[in-house]
Each structure stands twice: as C-alpha cells, then as structure tokens.
Write a protein that holds these residues in place. Structure first.
Motif, PDB file in Angstrom:
ATOM      1  N   ARG A  22     -24.920  -7.856  12.841  1.00  8.98           N
ATOM      2  CA  ARG A  22     -25.995  -6.863  12.862  1.00  8.98           C
ATOM      3  C   ARG A  22     -25.551  -5.572  13.535  1.00  8.98           C
ATOM      4  NH1 ARG A  22     -31.726  -8.616  15.256  1.00  8.98           N
ATOM      5  NH2 ARG A  22     -31.400 -10.219  13.645  1.00  8.98           N
ATOM      6  N   THR A  23     -24.702  -5.681  14.550  1.00 12.16           N
ATOM      7  CA  THR A  23     -24.219  -4.485  15.243  1.00 12.16           C
ATOM      8  C   THR A  23     -23.479  -3.561  14.286  1.00 12.16           C
ATOM      9  OG1 THR A  23     -24.040  -5.675  17.344  1.00 12.16           O
ATOM     10  CG2 THR A  23     -22.770  -3.642  17.133  1.00 12.16           C
ATOM     11  N   LEU A  24     -22.584  -4.134  13.470  1.00  8.82           N
ATOM     12  CA  LEU A  24     -21.858  -3.317  12.497  1.00  8.82           C
ATOM     13  C   LEU A  24     -22.792  -2.757  11.430  1.00  8.82           C
ATOM     14  CD1 LEU A  24     -18.441  -5.092  11.785  1.00  8.82           C
ATOM     15  CD2 LEU A  24     -18.876  -2.991  13.067  1.00  8.82           C
ATOM     16  N   ALA A  25     -23.820  -3.512  11.056  1.00  8.42           N
ATOM     17  CA  ALA A  25     -24.781  -3.002  10.072  1.00  8.42           C
ATOM     18  C   ALA A  25     -25.467  -1.751  10.607  1.00  8.42           C
ATOM     19  CB  ALA A  25     -25.799  -4.077   9.737  1.00  8.42           C
ATOM     20  N   ASN A  26     -25.819  -1.756  11.876  1.00  8.50           N
ATOM     21  CA  ASN A  26     -26.444  -0.578  12.478  1.00  8.50           C
ATOM     22  C   ASN A  26     -25.470   0.584  12.609  1.00  8.50           C
ATOM     23  OD1 ASN A  26     -29.158  -1.442  12.950  1.00  8.50           O
ATOM     24  ND2 ASN A  26     -28.451  -2.711  14.651  1.00  8.50           N
ATOM     25  N   GLN A  27     -24.194   0.268  12.772  1.00  5.72           N
ATOM     26  CA  GLN A  27     -23.191   1.312  12.981  1.00  5.72           C
ATOM     27  C   GLN A  27     -22.632   1.876  11.678  1.00  5.72           C
ATOM     28  OE1 GLN A  27     -20.154  -0.467  15.417  1.00  5.72           O
ATOM     29  NE2 GLN A  27     -21.387  -0.417  17.285  1.00  5.72           N
ATOM     30  N   ASN A  28     -22.402   1.026  10.701  1.00  3.58           N
ATOM     31  CA  ASN A  28     -21.592   1.406   9.539  1.00  3.58           C
ATOM     32  C   ASN A  28     -22.371   1.984   8.377  1.00  3.58           C
ATOM     33  OD1 ASN A  28     -19.532   0.350  11.054  1.00  3.58           O
ATOM     34  ND2 ASN A  28     -18.928  -1.219   9.580  1.00  3.58           N
ATOM     35  N   LEU A  29     -23.624   1.601   8.218  1.00  6.29           N
ATOM     36  CA  LEU A  29     -24.377   2.040   7.042  1.00  6.29           C
ATOM     37  C   LEU A  29     -24.865   3.472   7.228  1.00  6.29           C
ATOM     38  CD1 LEU A  29     -26.327  -1.270   6.411  1.00  6.29           C
ATOM     39  CD2 LEU A  29     -24.626  -0.249   4.886  1.00  6.29           C
ATOM     40  N   PRO A  30     -24.515   4.364   6.313  1.00  7.49           N
ATOM     41  CA  PRO A  30     -24.914   5.776   6.451  1.00  7.49           C
ATOM     42  C   PRO A  30     -26.414   5.956   6.338  1.00  7.49           C
ATOM     43  CG  PRO A  30     -23.887   5.366   4.325  1.00  7.49           C
ATOM     44  CD  PRO A  30     -23.706   4.121   5.113  1.00  7.49           C
ATOM     45  N   ALA A  31     -26.945   6.875   7.125  1.00  8.86           N
ATOM     46  CA  ALA A  31     -28.390   7.088   7.191  1.00  8.86           C
ATOM     47  C   ALA A  31     -28.823   8.227   6.272  1.00  8.86           C
ATOM     48  CB  ALA A  31     -28.803   7.403   8.632  1.00  8.86           C
ATOM     49  N   PRO A  32     -30.108   8.263   5.865  1.00  6.77           N
ATOM     50  CA  PRO A  32     -30.579   9.299   4.942  1.00  6.77           C
ATOM     51  C   PRO A  32     -30.628  10.699   5.538  1.00  6.77           C
ATOM     52  CG  PRO A  32     -32.393   7.922   5.688  1.00  6.77           C
ATOM     53  CD  PRO A  32     -31.140   7.263   6.157  1.00  6.77           C
ATOM     54  N   PHE A  33     -30.464  10.802   6.863  1.00 10.11           N
ATOM     55  CA  PHE A  33     -30.476  12.120   7.516  1.00 10.11           C
ATOM     56  C   PHE A  33     -29.073  12.579   7.910  1.00 10.11           C
ATOM     57  CE2 PHE A  33     -31.560   8.733  10.510  1.00 10.11           C
ATOM     58  CZ  PHE A  33     -30.498   8.802  11.386  1.00 10.11           C
ATOM     59  N   PHE A  34     -28.042  11.871   7.470  1.00  8.60           N
ATOM     60  CA  PHE A  34     -26.669  12.240   7.822  1.00  8.60           C
ATOM     61  C   PHE A  34     -26.299  13.586   7.206  1.00  8.60           C
ATOM     62  CE2 PHE A  34     -24.073   8.172   8.956  1.00  8.60           C
ATOM     63  CZ  PHE A  34     -24.855   8.008  10.099  1.00  8.60           C
ATOM     64  N   ASN A  35     -25.514  14.365   7.972  1.00  4.56           N
ATOM     65  CA  ASN A  35     -24.917  15.570   7.397  1.00  4.56           C
ATOM     66  C   ASN A  35     -23.613  15.187   6.711  1.00  4.56           C
ATOM     67  OD1 ASN A  35     -22.822  15.454   9.363  1.00  4.56           O
ATOM     68  ND2 ASN A  35     -24.031  16.697  10.789  1.00  4.56           N
ATOM     69  N   LEU A  36     -22.963  16.159   6.096  1.00  5.74           N
ATOM     70  CA  LEU A  36     -21.776  15.851   5.282  1.00  5.74           C
ATOM     71  C   LEU A  36     -20.647  15.292   6.135  1.00  5.74           C
ATOM     72  CD1 LEU A  36     -20.434  15.835   2.552  1.00  5.74           C
ATOM     73  CD2 LEU A  36     -19.779  18.225   2.889  1.00  5.74           C
ATOM     74  N   SER A  37     -20.455  15.835   7.317  1.00  4.85           N
ATOM     75  CA  SER A  37     -19.402  15.349   8.193  1.00  4.85           C
ATOM     76  C   SER A  37     -19.620  13.880   8.550  1.00  4.85           C
ATOM     77  CB  SER A  37     -19.341  16.198   9.462  1.00  4.85           C
ATOM     78  OG  SER A  37     -18.355  15.707  10.357  1.00  4.85           O
ATOM     79  N   GLN A  38     -20.848  13.517   8.842  1.00  8.28           N
ATOM     80  CA  GLN A  38     -21.163  12.127   9.167  1.00  8.28           C
ATOM     81  C   GLN A  38     -20.963  11.215   7.960  1.00  8.28           C
ATOM     82  OE1 GLN A  38     -25.114  13.232  10.598  1.00  8.28           O
ATOM     83  NE2 GLN A  38     -24.638  12.319  12.595  1.00  8.28           N
ATOM     84  N   LEU A  39     -21.350  11.688   6.783  1.00  6.99           N
ATOM     85  CA  LEU A  39     -21.150  10.901   5.574  1.00  6.99           C
ATOM     86  C   LEU A  39     -19.670  10.646   5.320  1.00  6.99           C
ATOM     87  CD1 LEU A  39     -23.721  12.613   3.174  1.00  6.99           C
ATOM     88  CD2 LEU A  39     -23.866  10.278   4.068  1.00  6.99           C
TER      89      LEU A  39
END
Length: 355
Positions: A158-175
C-alpha cells in the motif's frame, strides 16, 4: 547452445536500448507461454470481457486502468487484486485506489472459467494483461501481442501504491518523474495518458480547476471557457463531488485520438492531462500534436507503451505463485466462496490516477 542464448540475449538488450519493442525485456515472457497448457485462454478472456462490456460500456477503460494500477506498484504481479488479511495490507485502500478500483468481478469471473479449463496454470497477472489488450480492441483501439508467463505476488504494498501512482493534479515534471521511475519515457507517458480517451472521472478529482485552481479563487486558465461552464453545470461548487464526467465528451467509450484533439482546444478533463499540452515549452506538446494529427502514430506508441509497461517488475520462473483465486494467496483460497465474490461488486466506478 548456451553461447547462442547469450548472443540472443545480448542482441535483445541492444534492441531495447535503441527503442525496439521491449518484448524481451524479460526473456522468460513468451506470447506462446500457454499455447499447450491453456490453448483457449484468449477466447475465454475475450468472451467474458465482451459480455461485461455489453452491460457496462466503461468496462474496457476500467480494466486498462486496473492493469496500469497494478504495474506501477511493485510490478505487474496482480498485487492490486489482493484483499486485506492478517499478513497483507491491501493496495485497494491506498488513496489512489480506495472506493474507485473496479473490474474485480470481471477478473474473478475470468479466473473462475480459466481454472475450470486449465487448473493451476494461468496467473492473475497474465489475466490482467490479456484483459487490457482485449479491452483496447473492443473499444476500437489497437491490439498487440501480449508476452505471457507472469506469476502472482505473495504480498501487496500500500505504501508504494500511495507513492507511485500519479495523481490527477500532478504537473508535467511530477508526471515525468513518476513514469521515469517505472522505466517509461516521455513518449510512453503521453501515449499511456491517451487511455483517458474513454472512461469517466468523479467531479471531486478536478473540481478545484473549476473554481479555485491552485488556491487562486479562479478557474484554471488552461480550461476552455465553454467547456468550463459545461463542467461547472455537471460539478457544482461545494457539491458532493460524486457526479461523473466523460473524459472525452465526443466519443466517451472509444479508444481513439480524440483525447489529444481535446487537449489542443483546452478540453483536457484532468489537470495532469492538460499539462501535457499547455505546459510552456514542453517537449510533450509536439507529441500531443503528432498523435492528434495521426491516430496510427498514437496507436503504435500506445501498443509499445502497453507492452513495455506490462513487463515492469514481472515475476517469472519459481518466483511468486499461480493464485487459484485472485484476491488471496493460495493458502487462503480454500476458505473462500469465489462465486460470492464475483457477484458483490457494483459498477459504480471512477478514475483516480492520471491514467
């Protein structure tokens, strides 16, 4: 013979470096893996996905997303399917997944029928990969040859799921960082984001764009004003946020290039989507334009990216296991009534991550 295999492996690695299809990123995966042990596998998966799609047209989008959410967390090992137990902390309750992951009943139904035809043979991880490919084809998207032979994990993260999955508010650098961490490049990012050409998203995932973008008290300036008003009607301010909106207002159940055309006219539903086109001086803009003008180019890149993603962190050989029931490791399978699990899930799904 051993020297021949070494040479073949070396050539395969060269092919991967120079951008050829990553079919051999793990030499133990083979499209013909079940040709003798489960020859009817493809037809079983196809028929079940087709039947569920007749009931719920969004099912192909749901199944592709399920494969994505699995592969981005400790690899394509069906860890996302595991339920909570005394020793397993399920990924289903991770923030990007909680109350949003759907398609489990389809996977369980496939597994039930596959176990009848080919007991103890086909992994849940391979079922996810095949279901994603078939979902694309059923939605008028591309098909590809799926390398097979994955095995199922014995645990979830679950920890990796919270860390690794990109969020809908991510900017391009984060993506880019999120995808690069999985060995996926910028073209892969843009191509896989094209899965948002079908399916729906809950208002709560993008409502800030409509009224208070980045705490400015104003809408996101990258949103087309007419589209903004349409979204505000569907997602009222201070509402419960549970309404669902089509990613693509034109062909919501078809996998096509319209996602990229929408980005060109500022009609990307999620911030993370629009970032691909509207980020100043971004190298993704030209990729979006190419895919918007050439559906064949999009389809080719989508196929390559799906195969590449499907090879992330796979378990093969004697690693992991072949689960008899996808929601539990084998020692728990005998305690469950699979038929009951198949019938309990509703279709009330939404999208959470950036794909």
């Amino acid at each position: 013979m051993n020297s021949f295999r070494l040479i073949a492996t070396f050539l395969c690695c060269i092919a991967v470096v120079f951008g050829v299809l990553p079919l051999c990123s793990n030499a133990q995966l083979d499209p013909a893996f079940y040709s003798k042990t489960c020859p009817n596998l493809n037809s079983i998966v196809r028929e079940i996905v087709r039947n569920f799609t007749k009931i719920e047209p969004r099912m192909p989008a749901i199944l592709i997303r399920l494969h994505f959410h699995d592969c981005f967390v400790q690899g394509c090992d069906a860890s996302i399917l595991l339920n909570n137990t005394a020793t397993i902390v399920s990924e289903l309750q991770a923030l990007p997944n909680i109350n949003s992951i759907r398609g489990l009943q389809v996977v369980n139904r496939i597994k039930t029928d596959v176990e009848k035809a080919c007991p103890n043979t086909v992994s849940c991880a391979d079922i996810l990969a095949l279901a994603a490919r078939i979902s694309s084809v059923l939605s008028k998207g591309p098909g590809w040859i799926v390398p097979l032979g994955r095995r199922d994990s014995l645990t979830a993260n679950r920890t990796l799921a919270n860390q690794n999955l990109p969020a809908p508010f991510f900017n391009l650098s984060q993506l880019k960082s999120s995808f690069a961490a999985q060995g996926l490049n910028t073209v892969d990012l843009v191509a896989l984001s094209g899965a948002h050409t079908f399916g729906r998203a809950r208002c709560s995932l993008f409502v800030d764009r409509l009224y208070n973008f980045s705490n400015t008290g104003e809408p996101d300036p990258t949103l087309d004003t007419t589209y903004l008003k349409q979204l505000q009607n569907e997602c009222p301010q201070n509402g419960p946020g549970n309404n669902r909106v089509n990613f693509d207002p034109t062909t919501p159940d078809t996998l096509d290039k319209n996602f990229y055309n929408n980005l060109q006219v500022k009609k990307g539903l999620l911030q993370s989507d629009q970032e691909l086109f509207s980020t100043p001086n971004a190298d993704t803009t030209s990729i979006v334009n190419n895919f918007a003008n050439n559906q064949s180019a999009f389809f080719e890149s989508f196929k390559k990216a799906m195969i590449k993603m499907g090879n992330i962190g796979v378990l093969t050989g004697k690693k992991g296991e072949i689960r008899k029931q996808c929601n539990f490791v084998n020692k728990k399978s005998s305690e469950l009534d699979l038929a009951a699990l198949v019938s309990t899930e509703s279709f009330d799904g939404d999208m959470v991550s950036s794909i």
